[in-house]
Write a protein that holds these residues in place. Structure first.
Motif, PDB file in Angstrom:
ATOM      1  N   GLU A  86       0.828  -1.207   0.000  1.00  0.00           N
ATOM      2  CA  GLU A  86       0.000   0.000   0.000  1.00  0.00           C
ATOM      3  C   GLU A  86       0.860   1.254   0.000  1.00  0.00           C
ATOM      4  O   GLU A  86       0.443   2.318  -0.454  1.00  0.00           O
ATOM      5  N   LEU A  87       2.054   1.126   0.544  1.00  0.00           N
ATOM      6  CA  LEU A  87       3.025   2.213   0.563  1.00  0.00           C
ATOM      7  C   LEU A  87       4.281   1.736  -0.158  1.00  0.00           C
ATOM      8  O   LEU A  87       4.654   0.563  -0.074  1.00  0.00           O
ATOM      9  N   VAL A  88       4.931   2.664  -0.867  1.00  0.00           N
ATOM     10  CA  VAL A  88       6.159   2.338  -1.596  1.00  0.00           C
ATOM     11  C   VAL A  88       7.278   3.246  -1.106  1.00  0.00           C
ATOM     12  O   VAL A  88       7.099   4.468  -0.991  1.00  0.00           O
ATOM     13  N   ALA A  89       8.417   2.644  -0.815  1.00  0.00           N
ATOM     14  CA  ALA A  89       9.596   3.389  -0.381  1.00  0.00           C
ATOM     15  C   ALA A  89      10.741   3.101  -1.337  1.00  0.00           C
ATOM     16  O   ALA A  89      10.766   2.069  -2.013  1.00  0.00           O
ATOM     17  N   PHE A  90      11.710   4.027  -1.380  1.00  0.00           N
ATOM     18  CA  PHE A  90      12.913   3.826  -2.168  1.00  0.00           C
ATOM     19  C   PHE A  90      14.108   3.690  -1.228  1.00  0.00           C
ATOM     20  O   PHE A  90      14.153   4.307  -0.161  1.00  0.00           O
ATOM     21  N   CYS A  91      15.080   2.903  -1.649  1.00  0.00           N
ATOM     22  CA  CYS A  91      16.355   2.848  -0.929  1.00  0.00           C
ATOM     23  C   CYS A  91      17.449   2.543  -1.947  1.00  0.00           C
ATOM     24  O   CYS A  91      17.335   1.578  -2.703  1.00  0.00           O
ATOM     25  N   ASP A  92      18.482   3.364  -1.992  1.00  0.00           N
ATOM     26  CA  ASP A  92      19.610   3.098  -2.881  1.00  0.00           C
ATOM     27  C   ASP A  92      20.425   1.931  -2.344  1.00  0.00           C
ATOM     28  O   ASP A  92      20.441   1.669  -1.139  1.00  0.00           O
ATOM     29  N   ASP A  93      21.133   1.266  -3.248  1.00  0.00           N
ATOM     30  CA  ASP A  93      21.828   0.038  -2.851  1.00  0.00           C
ATOM     31  C   ASP A  93      23.085   0.279  -2.024  1.00  0.00           C
ATOM     32  O   ASP A  93      23.690  -0.662  -1.519  1.00  0.00           O
ATOM     33  N   ASP A  94      23.503   1.543  -1.852  1.00  0.00           N
ATOM     34  CA  ASP A  94      24.663   1.831  -1.015  1.00  0.00           C
ATOM     35  C   ASP A  94      24.291   2.596   0.252  1.00  0.00           C
ATOM     36  O   ASP A  94      25.150   3.144   0.933  1.00  0.00           O
ATOM     37  N   ASP A  95      22.992   2.627   0.583  1.00  0.00           N
ATOM     38  CA  ASP A  95      22.517   3.288   1.800  1.00  0.00           C
ATOM     39  C   ASP A  95      21.949   2.263   2.770  1.00  0.00           C
ATOM     40  O   ASP A  95      21.667   1.130   2.398  1.00  0.00           O
ATOM     41  N   GLU A  96      21.747   2.695   4.024  1.00  0.00           N
ATOM     42  CA  GLU A  96      21.153   1.811   5.029  1.00  0.00           C
ATOM     43  C   GLU A  96      20.128   2.584   5.849  1.00  0.00           C
ATOM     44  O   GLU A  96      20.401   3.687   6.306  1.00  0.00           O
ATOM     45  N   TRP A  97      18.963   1.973   6.012  1.00  0.00           N
ATOM     46  CA  TRP A  97      17.955   2.558   6.898  1.00  0.00           C
ATOM     47  C   TRP A  97      18.356   2.345   8.347  1.00  0.00           C
ATOM     48  O   TRP A  97      18.825   1.261   8.724  1.00  0.00           O
ATOM     49  N   LEU A  98      18.138   3.367   9.165  1.00  0.00           N
ATOM     50  CA  LEU A  98      18.406   3.269  10.593  1.00  0.00           C
ATOM     51  C   LEU A  98      17.133   2.809  11.318  1.00  0.00           C
ATOM     52  O   LEU A  98      16.025   2.926  10.784  1.00  0.00           O
ATOM     53  N   PRO A  99      17.278   2.282  12.520  1.00  0.00           N
ATOM     54  CA  PRO A  99      16.111   1.762  13.249  1.00  0.00           C
ATOM     55  C   PRO A  99      15.011   2.812  13.412  1.00  0.00           C
ATOM     56  O   PRO A  99      15.282   3.988  13.660  1.00  0.00           O
ATOM     57  N   GLY A 100      13.774   2.370  13.262  1.00  0.00           N
ATOM     58  CA  GLY A 100      12.615   3.227  13.508  1.00  0.00           C
ATOM     59  C   GLY A 100      12.111   4.005  12.311  1.00  0.00           C
ATOM     60  O   GLY A 100      11.074   4.672  12.397  1.00  0.00           O
TER      61      GLY A 100
END
Length: 306
Positions: A86-100
C-alpha cells in the motif's frame, strides 16, 4: 483495530553486491508490525536470486530485472510497478535505513490523510566523516524546493502512497538524461500535488564515495540540469533557485574541461544572483585555480555537495 499498511521497498542496484546486502538487511530489520517486501531491481546487470534467502516472516525479498529504460529512473519504476504494498519506499543500494524509520514515517502519513509523501533526515558518511543533515521544517512546498534542492530529501528517505504513484503525480520521469536529478524532478512534481511531510530525524545512513554512480559524469549532469530548467519554468520566479541550478551547470562545464561554457553559465548565474557561490567555484575550476575533485572532497567532508 486497523492492520498496519504493507510497505514495498524498491532497491535499484548495479554492481554493488556487498553494499546491496547491507541495505536489504537493514530494511528487513525494521521494527514494524506490518509486512515489508523488498523489491531488488537489477539494472543492466545479472540478477542475484540468492538474495531471496534473506527473507523472513512478513519480510519478503523479490528479485527482478529492470525492464524499462536503463538507469535509475527506469529501475525505480520497474520496482514500483511490481510492488504489492500500500506504501512504496525507495532505498539506494549503497545506503542503510536506521532503526525506527518505517514506523515513524507510516505514523506520519496516518496522521495526515491528505498527504501522500513523507521524507526524513539523513546521516551522511564520507571518508570516515559522519554528518547529520536534517531540515528544520515539517512541511515542504514547491516554492521551498524551487529555492533549494534540500539534499536532506534523499530518495532513500522517500515513503509514498502507492496510489499517488500510479494514479496521482506519477512515476519517476525516465526522459531525464542519464537519470541524473530524477529524484529532484520527482520531488518537484510531488510537491505540486501537495506539500511533503518531513520528519526531523536522521533515519538513513547515506554513503557518499568515489564509486557513486554519477561521480565525474559531468556532461550528463550538465545536460540533465538544462533539461530540468526547461521542464520547470517556475524557476524563473525564484531567481536564487534558478541561479543555484545554473551555477551547478557552470561547475559541471568547468569540471568537464569546457572553459568557455563554464564562463557563459557562470555569467548567467551571477546575473540572477551575484551571491551564488557555485558560479565563483566554477570560474576557479575553469581558471585552474583549484581542481573540481578538491572542491567536491571538501564539500563532501561537510556532508554537502555542489
Amino acid at each position: 483495530m486497523t492492520a498496519p499498511p504493507s510497505v514495498s521497498v524498491v532497491v535499484p542496484t548495479r554492481d554493488r553486491p556487498e553494499l546491496l546486502r547491507a541495505a536489504v538487511r537493514a530494511i528487513l530489520a525494521q521494527e514494524y508490525p506490518g509486512p515489508i517486501e523488498v523489491v531488488v531491481v537489477f539494472d543492466q546487470s545479472t540478477p542475484d536470486g540468492s538474495l531471496a534467502a534473506l527473507a523472513g516472516p512478513d519480510r519478503a525479498v523479490r528479485v527482478i530485472s529492470n525492464d524499462r529504460t536503463p538507469g535509475l529512473a527506469g529501475a525505480r519504476n520497474s520496482g514500483t510497478l511490481a510492488a504489492g504494498g500500500e506504501l512504496v519506499a525507495f532505498c539506494d543500494d549503497d545506503d542503510e535505513w536506521l532503526p525506527g524509520k518505517v514506523a515513524a514515517q507510516v505514523d506520519a502519513l496516518a496522521a495526515d490523510p491528505a498527504a501522500d509523501f513523507v521524507c526524513c533526515g539523513i546521516r551522511v558518511s564520507y571518508e570516515g566523516n559522519t554528518v547529520d543533515r536534517v531540515l528544520d521544517k515539517d512541511r515542504i512546498t514547491l516554492d521551498d524546493l524551487l529555492r533549494d534542492r534540500m539534499t536532506e530529501l534523499h530518495p532513500s528517505t522517500f515513503l509514498i502512497r502507492a496510489a499517488a504513484l500510479r494514479d496521482g503525480f506519477g512515476l519517476v520521469d525516465e526522459e531525464i538524461p542519464g537519470s541524473y536529478a530524477e529524484d529532484y524532478e520527482f520531488l518537484l512534481r510531488a510537491a505540486r500535488s501537495a506539500p511533503l511531510i518531513n520528519l526531523r530525524t536522521p533515519s538513513v545512513l547515506v554513503r557518499w564515495h568515489k564509486r557513486s554512480y554519477f561521480a565525474q559524469r559531468w556532461d550528463t549532469i550538465s545536460e540533465a540540469l538544462q533539461w530540468l530548467l526547461l521542464r520547470y519554468p517556475e524557476f524563473a520566479g525564484q531567481p536564487a533557485g534558478e541561479a543555484r541550478v545554473t551555477g551547478q551547470i557552470a561547475f559541471a562545464r568547468a569540471a568537464s574541461g569546457d572553459r568557455r561554457g563554464a564562463v557563459r553559465w557562470a555569467r548567467r548565474t551571477l546575473r540572477s544572483n551575484p551571491r551564488e557561490p557555485r558560479a565563483y567555484l566554477a570560474l576557479a575550476v575553469a581558471g585552474r585555480v583549484v581542481g573540481a575533485d578538491a572542491v567536491l572532497r571538501t564539500l563532501h567532508k561537510r556532508g554537502r555537495g555542489i
